[in-house]
Design a protein around this motif. Structure first.
Motif, PDB file in Angstrom:
ATOM      1  N   CYS A  79     -62.298-136.342 -14.739  1.00 28.60           N
ATOM      2  CA  CYS A  79     -61.288-136.556 -15.772  1.00 28.60           C
ATOM      3  C   CYS A  79     -60.520-137.828 -15.436  1.00 28.60           C
ATOM      4  CB  CYS A  79     -60.325-135.379 -15.843  1.00 28.60           C
ATOM      5  SG  CYS A  79     -59.085-135.535 -17.164  1.00 28.60           S
ATOM      6  N   LEU A  80     -60.389-138.698 -16.411  1.00 24.81           N
ATOM      7  CA  LEU A  80     -59.633-139.938 -16.275  1.00 24.81           C
ATOM      8  C   LEU A  80     -58.338-139.793 -17.066  1.00 24.81           C
ATOM      9  CD1 LEU A  80     -59.649-143.030 -15.422  1.00 24.81           C
ATOM     10  CD2 LEU A  80     -60.661-143.465 -17.665  1.00 24.81           C
ATOM     11  N   VAL A  81     -57.195-140.020 -16.424  1.00 24.08           N
ATOM     12  CA  VAL A  81     -55.916-139.911 -17.124  1.00 24.08           C
ATOM     13  C   VAL A  81     -55.246-141.276 -17.202  1.00 24.08           C
ATOM     14  CG1 VAL A  81     -55.630-137.515 -16.421  1.00 24.08           C
ATOM     15  CG2 VAL A  81     -54.535-139.293 -15.075  1.00 24.08           C
ATOM     16  N   GLU A  82     -54.641-141.552 -18.351  1.00 27.03           N
ATOM     17  CA  GLU A  82     -54.003-142.832 -18.634  1.00 27.03           C
ATOM     18  C   GLU A  82     -52.632-142.569 -19.252  1.00 27.03           C
ATOM     19  OE1 GLU A  82     -52.569-146.356 -19.606  1.00 27.03           O
ATOM     20  OE2 GLU A  82     -54.367-146.195 -18.338  1.00 27.03           O
ATOM     21  N   TYR A 123     -61.546-130.134 -12.033  1.00 27.85           N
ATOM     22  CA  TYR A 123     -62.530-131.211 -11.949  1.00 27.85           C
ATOM     23  C   TYR A 123     -62.880-131.495 -10.503  1.00 27.85           C
ATOM     24  CZ  TYR A 123     -60.887-131.883 -16.721  1.00 27.85           C
ATOM     25  OH  TYR A 123     -60.548-131.678 -18.028  1.00 27.85           O
ATOM     26  N   ASP A 124     -64.039-132.084 -10.314  1.00 33.51           N
ATOM     27  CA  ASP A 124     -64.391-132.576  -8.979  1.00 33.51           C
ATOM     28  C   ASP A 124     -63.528-133.778  -8.618  1.00 33.51           C
ATOM     29  OD1 ASP A 124     -66.615-130.763  -8.523  1.00 33.51           O
ATOM     30  OD2 ASP A 124     -67.698-131.929 -10.030  1.00 33.51           O
ATOM     31  N   VAL A 125     -63.324-134.652  -9.603  1.00 32.86           N
ATOM     32  CA  VAL A 125     -62.564-135.889  -9.379  1.00 32.86           C
ATOM     33  C   VAL A 125     -61.617-136.113 -10.547  1.00 32.86           C
ATOM     34  CG1 VAL A 125     -62.680-138.398  -9.083  1.00 32.86           C
ATOM     35  CG2 VAL A 125     -64.430-136.940  -8.033  1.00 32.86           C
ATOM     36  N   VAL A 126     -60.364-136.400 -10.242  1.00 32.40           N
ATOM     37  CA  VAL A 126     -59.400-136.865 -11.238  1.00 32.40           C
ATOM     38  C   VAL A 126     -59.035-138.300 -10.879  1.00 32.40           C
ATOM     39  CG1 VAL A 126     -57.082-136.600 -12.208  1.00 32.40           C
ATOM     40  CG2 VAL A 126     -58.454-134.573 -11.689  1.00 32.40           C
ATOM     41  N   VAL A 127     -59.162-139.191 -11.846  1.00 34.64           N
ATOM     42  CA  VAL A 127     -58.807-140.597 -11.644  1.00 34.64           C
ATOM     43  C   VAL A 127     -57.550-140.893 -12.451  1.00 34.64           C
ATOM     44  CG1 VAL A 127     -59.526-143.004 -11.856  1.00 34.64           C
ATOM     45  CG2 VAL A 127     -61.221-141.236 -11.282  1.00 34.64           C
ATOM     46  N   VAL A 128     -56.547-141.448 -11.790  1.00 33.52           N
ATOM     47  CA  VAL A 128     -55.291-141.800 -12.447  1.00 33.52           C
ATOM     48  C   VAL A 128     -55.290-143.309 -12.703  1.00 33.52           C
ATOM     49  CG1 VAL A 128     -52.773-141.821 -12.261  1.00 33.52           C
ATOM     50  CG2 VAL A 128     -54.087-139.913 -11.279  1.00 33.52           C
ATOM     51  N   GLY A 129     -55.268-143.702 -13.972  1.00 31.16           N
ATOM     52  CA  GLY A 129     -55.263-145.122 -14.331  1.00 31.16           C
ATOM     53  C   GLY A 129     -56.521-145.498 -15.071  1.00 31.16           C
ATOM     54  N   ILE A 163     -58.029-139.898  -7.270  1.00 26.67           N
ATOM     55  CA  ILE A 163     -58.063-141.328  -6.973  1.00 26.67           C
ATOM     56  C   ILE A 163     -57.049-142.015  -7.882  1.00 26.67           C
ATOM     57  CG2 ILE A 163     -59.509-143.377  -6.792  1.00 26.67           C
ATOM     58  CD1 ILE A 163     -61.936-141.443  -6.680  1.00 26.67           C
ATOM     59  N   ILE A 164     -56.063-142.659  -7.269  1.00 28.18           N
ATOM     60  CA  ILE A 164     -54.961-143.273  -8.013  1.00 28.18           C
ATOM     61  C   ILE A 164     -55.195-144.780  -8.084  1.00 28.18           C
ATOM     62  CG2 ILE A 164     -52.462-143.646  -8.059  1.00 28.18           C
ATOM     63  CD1 ILE A 164     -52.185-140.966  -6.543  1.00 28.18           C
ATOM     64  N   CYS A 165     -55.478-145.275  -9.285  1.00 25.77           N
ATOM     65  CA  CYS A 165     -55.788-146.695  -9.520  1.00 25.77           C
ATOM     66  C   CYS A 165     -54.883-147.227 -10.618  1.00 25.77           C
ATOM     67  CB  CYS A 165     -57.248-146.868  -9.926  1.00 25.77           C
ATOM     68  SG  CYS A 165     -58.467-146.242  -8.767  1.00 25.77           S
ATOM     69  N   ASN A 166     -53.589-147.054 -10.458  1.00 26.43           N
ATOM     70  CA  ASN A 166     -52.668-147.426 -11.548  1.00 26.43           C
ATOM     71  C   ASN A 166     -51.760-148.588 -11.168  1.00 26.43           C
ATOM     72  OD1 ASN A 166     -51.147-146.005  -9.709  1.00 26.43           O
ATOM     73  ND2 ASN A 166     -50.092-144.723 -11.203  1.00 26.43           N
ATOM     74  N   GLY A 167     -52.335-149.581 -10.480  1.00 27.72           N
ATOM     75  CA  GLY A 167     -51.574-150.775 -10.134  1.00 27.72           C
ATOM     76  C   GLY A 167     -50.374-150.443  -9.276  1.00 27.72           C
ATOM     77  N   LEU A 197     -60.510-150.808 -12.757  1.00 25.62           N
ATOM     78  CA  LEU A 197     -60.758-150.236 -11.440  1.00 25.62           C
ATOM     79  C   LEU A 197     -60.884-148.717 -11.521  1.00 25.62           C
ATOM     80  CD1 LEU A 197     -61.057-150.956  -8.424  1.00 25.62           C
ATOM     81  CD2 LEU A 197     -58.584-150.700  -8.192  1.00 25.62           C
ATOM     82  N   GLY A 198     -59.969-148.077 -12.236  1.00 25.47           N
ATOM     83  CA  GLY A 198     -60.043-146.629 -12.389  1.00 25.47           C
ATOM     84  C   GLY A 198     -61.257-146.194 -13.172  1.00 25.47           C
ATOM     85  N   THR A 199     -61.573-146.906 -14.244  1.00 29.09           N
ATOM     86  CA  THR A 199     -62.703-146.526 -15.087  1.00 29.09           C
ATOM     87  C   THR A 199     -64.019-146.592 -14.331  1.00 29.09           C
ATOM     88  OG1 THR A 199     -61.543-147.245 -17.091  1.00 29.09           O
ATOM     89  CG2 THR A 199     -63.933-147.048 -17.238  1.00 29.09           C
TER      90      THR A 199
END
Length: 385
Positions: A31-34, A5-11, A198-202, A15-17
């Motif tokens: 890709c967004l991972v939760e 992916y170009d961007v993977v967002v964690v959380g 990008i890590i946005c998991n509090g 904020l992550g969404t």
């Protein structure tokens, strides 16, 4: 490969969404991972008020952009946004003075607001006690959301109409550079790769970067809230914020009289000790959400806040709420608490690791209001757009 992916967002919280949303708006494959089966943290455990009026000048700009984004999405897909305004109710002359000053600040910022007389407040808000209210300040453009459903509908919209890929039950165990980019590996051994992560998991980023977490100035706030049974034949429109909110919200720090007024307050009261300011918001089923309180601990010692509800706090909030609005009933059907992380010395926690791994967290109580607007600017900076 399908896992690149170009961007993977964690959380998968708000904020992550919204980081994922704005990356896709820039044409990125995302890709967004939760870690859980669905988001269930601070994003779902709050009042659901989008109130740029309560923010300082810097963050109000993000909040106002968030309003625009929320309304644009709502016009295409129902994510539970309702434009019904926010009112601040002053209980005495000092609070009324702060409302007058805030209105002047917002006029200068070209943000619409209207002063309400005592009579106008009583006419607009049924059950409001005559012996409480002195005046009000109304912000017509602000909205409410249903926090327990909004994030799920938002993600449904992004998957169906924007092409977002979401992986749930994906507990990230490592995040490291490899020849294929940044490898984001789950505890179950699954790997995906991103050019940017990008890590946005509090405060959960402590599991990935414990030393960085230990050096941070993050703290955790625990908020207690409750919900009445549905109110029969009763309508309370918008977000209702009261005198203690006026004395607490950041927007009022910029008012000329604020510090002088705060200096007169008694230091050792239940309100101060528990960080209480009384809010009301009617949910779609007719029930009314009440709250809230604030108790703090360093993020490394968040467990010290406990896992129980303090009934003394809840009883105090109900007692004070009854002094403001006479609801048809104050029968409580549900009680809960939420936890969010914030910084002690800055307005958000941002760190860059190895150029392409970005930690963005600690947005605190600004999440529901500020995330959509802040993420737009932040993702453009991360992607050099």
């Amino acid at each position: 490969m399908d896992n690149k992916y170009d961007v993977v967002v964690v959380g998968g919280g708000i904020l992550g969404t919204f980081h994922a949303y704005h990356a896709m708006e820039l044409g990125m494959k995302v890709c967004l991972v939760e870690k859980d089966n669905y988001p269930k943290g601070a994003t779902t455990q709050n009042f659901g008020q989008v109130v740029p009026s309560g923010m300082n000048t810097k963050w109000q700009k993000y909040g106002r952009e968030s309003l625009r984004i929320y309304k644009e999405i709502q016009s295409q897909f129902d994510i539970s946004i309702r434009q019904n305004g926010t009112v601040y109710l002053a209980s005495n002359e000092e609070e009324e003075q702060l409302l007058v000053e805030l209105r002047a600040i917002n006029n200068n910022n070209e943000y619409s607001s209207k002063m309400l007389t005592k009579s106008e407040c009583l006419e607009r808000y049924p059950g409001l006690r005559r012996d409480y209210v002195k005046a009000g300040l109304f912000f017509p453009d602000e909205v409410t959301v249903e926090p327990r459903t909004m994030i799920h509908r938002l993600q449904e919209y992004l998957v169906a109409q924007k092409g977002l890929e979401i992986k749930t039950g994906f507990l990230v165990s490592s995040c490291e550079r490899t020849g294929s980019g940044i490898e984001v590996r789950s505890s179950m051994g699954e790997s995906i790769f991103g050019k940017k992560v990008i890590i946005c998991n509090g405060s959960d980023f402590k599991n990935l970067y414990p030393e960085l977490f230990a050096q941070s100035d993050l703290e955790v706030s625990k908020l207690q809230m409750m919900q009445t049974k549905p109110q029969e034949n009763y309508t309370l429109k918008g977000s209702i914020l009261t005198g203690w909110s006026i004395r607490r919200y950041e927007a009022f720090y910029e008012c000329p009289s604020y510090h002088e007024i705060k200096a007169k307050e008694l230091p050792d009261t239940p309100q101060k000790n528990w960080g209480v300011h009384i809010l009301f918001k009617q949910a779609l089923d007719g029930s009314v959400i009440l709250g809230d309180s604030h108790q703090y601990a360093d993020a490394a010692h968040a467990d010290d806040l406990g896992y129980d509800l303090d009934m003394d706090i809840d009883n105090f909030m109900v007692q004070e709420a009854k002094k403001i609005i006479q609801l048809p009933n104050y029968e409580i059907q549900r009680r809960w608490y939420g936890m969010y992380s914030q910084c002690k010395t800055s307005d958000i926690f941002k760190k860059i690791i190895d150029e392409d791994i970005h930690i963005v967290t600690g947005i605190g109580g600004k999440g529901m209001t500020g995330s959509a607007g802040f993420s737009k600017k932040n993702i453009a900076k991360i992607l050099n757009r």
